[in-house]
Scaffold this active site. Sequence first.
Site, mmCIF file in Angstrom:
data_model
loop_
_atom_site.group_PDB
_atom_site.id
_atom_site.type_symbol
_atom_site.label_atom_id
_atom_site.label_comp_id
_atom_site.label_asym_id
_atom_site.label_seq_id
_atom_site.Cartn_x
_atom_site.Cartn_y
_atom_site.Cartn_z
ATOM 1 N N TYR A 239 25.540 28.527 36.327
ATOM 2 C CA TYR A 239 24.190 29.061 36.541
ATOM 3 C C TYR A 239 24.179 29.875 37.828
ATOM 4 C CZ TYR A 239 19.223 28.949 35.355
ATOM 5 O OH TYR A 239 17.950 29.289 34.956
ATOM 6 N N GLY A 240 25.072 30.889 37.863
ATOM 7 C CA GLY A 240 25.194 31.717 39.068
ATOM 8 C C GLY A 240 24.337 32.967 38.960
ATOM 9 N N GLN B 97 24.984 35.612 36.005
ATOM 10 C CA GLN B 97 24.769 35.833 34.569
ATOM 11 C C GLN B 97 24.102 34.636 33.905
ATOM 12 O OE1 GLN B 97 25.068 38.390 32.328
ATOM 13 N NE2 GLN B 97 25.449 39.690 34.099
ATOM 14 N N ALA C 295 37.431 33.200 38.406
ATOM 15 C CA ALA C 295 38.414 32.307 39.037
ATOM 16 C C ALA C 295 38.116 30.848 38.723
ATOM 17 C CB ALA C 295 38.446 32.542 40.543
ATOM 18 N N HIS D 140 33.154 38.633 29.844
ATOM 19 C CA HIS D 140 34.181 39.458 30.458
ATOM 20 C C HIS D 140 35.477 39.241 29.680
ATOM 21 C CE1 HIS D 140 35.641 42.028 33.480
ATOM 22 N NE2 HIS D 140 35.625 41.259 34.552
ATOM 23 N N ASP E 30 35.881 47.627 33.123
ATOM 24 C CA ASP E 30 34.937 46.953 34.023
ATOM 25 C C ASP E 30 35.497 46.835 35.439
ATOM 26 O OD1 ASP E 30 32.285 45.217 33.721
ATOM 27 O OD2 ASP E 30 33.608 44.165 35.103
ATOM 28 N N SER F 222 16.818 72.690 44.783
ATOM 29 C CA SER F 222 16.740 74.116 45.134
ATOM 30 C C SER F 222 17.952 74.879 44.607
ATOM 31 C CB SER F 222 16.686 74.258 46.656
ATOM 32 O OG SER F 222 17.909 73.804 47.218
#
Length: 349
Positions: free
Chosen positions: A38-39, A41, A101, A124, A208, A270
């Site tokens: 629950y970080g 993502q 990790a 991922h 990624d 411009s």
Amino acid sequence: MAKLNFGGVEENVVTREEFPLAKAQEVLKNETVAVIGYGVQGPGQALNQKDNGINVIVGQRKNSKTWDKAIADGFVPGETLFEIEEALQRGTIICYLLSDAAQIALWPTVQKHLTPGKALYFSHGFGITFNEQTGIVPPKDVDVFLVAPKGSGTSLRRMFLQGRGLNSSYAIFQDATGKAKERVIALGIAVGSGYLFETDFRKEVYSDLTGERGTLMGAIQGIFAAQYQVLRDKGHTPSEAFNETVEELTQSLMPLVAENGMDWMYANCSTTAQRGALDWWKKFRDATAPVFKDLYESVATGKESQRSIDSNSQTDYREKLDAELKELRESEMWQAGKTVRSLRPENQK
Ligand SMILES: NC(=O)C1=CN([C@@H]2O[C@H](COP(=O)(O)OP(=O)(O)OC[C@H]3O[C@@H](n4cnc5c(N)ncnc54)[C@H](O)[C@@H]3O)[C@@H](O)[C@H]2O)C=CC1
Ligand SMILES: CC(=O)[C@](C)(O)C(=O)O
Ligand SMILES: [Mg+2]
Ligand SMILES: [Mg+2]
């Protein structure tokens, strides 16, 4: 699946029109989706699924800050919030959303609960593609797929709440049940993707890792820092240097690029700016192309993944990352930025 023309190349995409939420709910109606971690993502994907009527539970370590955050977000201990092992056991679809990790350390535990017919979901291609470094090799009788939202979990949630949707890529590594495709697309819609484009695990992780080290995060900070320093060395004030390097880009020009492309942004500047930008962009391309080639090579040879595993597996990795972020935050450029941001009318009371 819709075939769309992307600058002359036909590609498959899944849109919400062809795979509406009701279809996703139908596909997932007998599943328990366990979001492990629950970080960043984790909250985005779990909350969007909850709001989309999916049977979602969260697995997290008790007595942690993120356990408390899950409770504050409406997950209920013993009902929809569990210790990691219990969530792994209850889930029929395991969304493996620990840091890349940390996934290595927990893998033996996850593996134990991957009984036949379950699905293992990643955001991922890292763990599977670099399995010689991670040791993540799933059993043959489970589905393995990914939905990778192309942006921060924070944006995934924010855009969902605004009725918008971040785009995601999806890929299937293993289809054991014959239902991997409908399962992964249903999950992609359920987590709040605006649309989904097809890839494979290797391509997802190579692109990624290149993108985040390159233009999305690494290169942009490098280019900002270089230009800011030249302006400062030539006697410009911090506010002027910051404005001409960052503030104008994020506040005025990038929104125009997002809306309608680079030529549209140029067209709204411009003729003087257009002349100069058109003359200079190829020099920047040519100067940086060799660095991007090195970067891709470093990704493809597994050097980048190994470096990220080595540094993020250390027990004090958080403190070390925080110290490096602090260095950025405390640099003159970003301190100037803090004052500039405070001056935006919407930030003034
Ligand atoms: N951060 C983002 O927005 C994005 C992340 N991803 C991918 O999504 C996945 C999850 O990434 P994040 O949300 O950034 O992860 P994160 O770094 O925020 O960590 C997620 C959770 O892992 C827990 N954790 C860390 N070490 C642990 C351990 N040893 N045992 C148990 N729990 C542990 C943390 O408490 C946290 O709740 C990764 O594969 C990442 O590459 C993909 C797209 C964007
Ligand atoms: C936000 C995202 O998609 C990144 C940059 O690839 C990541 O957080 O890993
Ligand atoms: Mg990434
Ligand atoms: Mg990404």
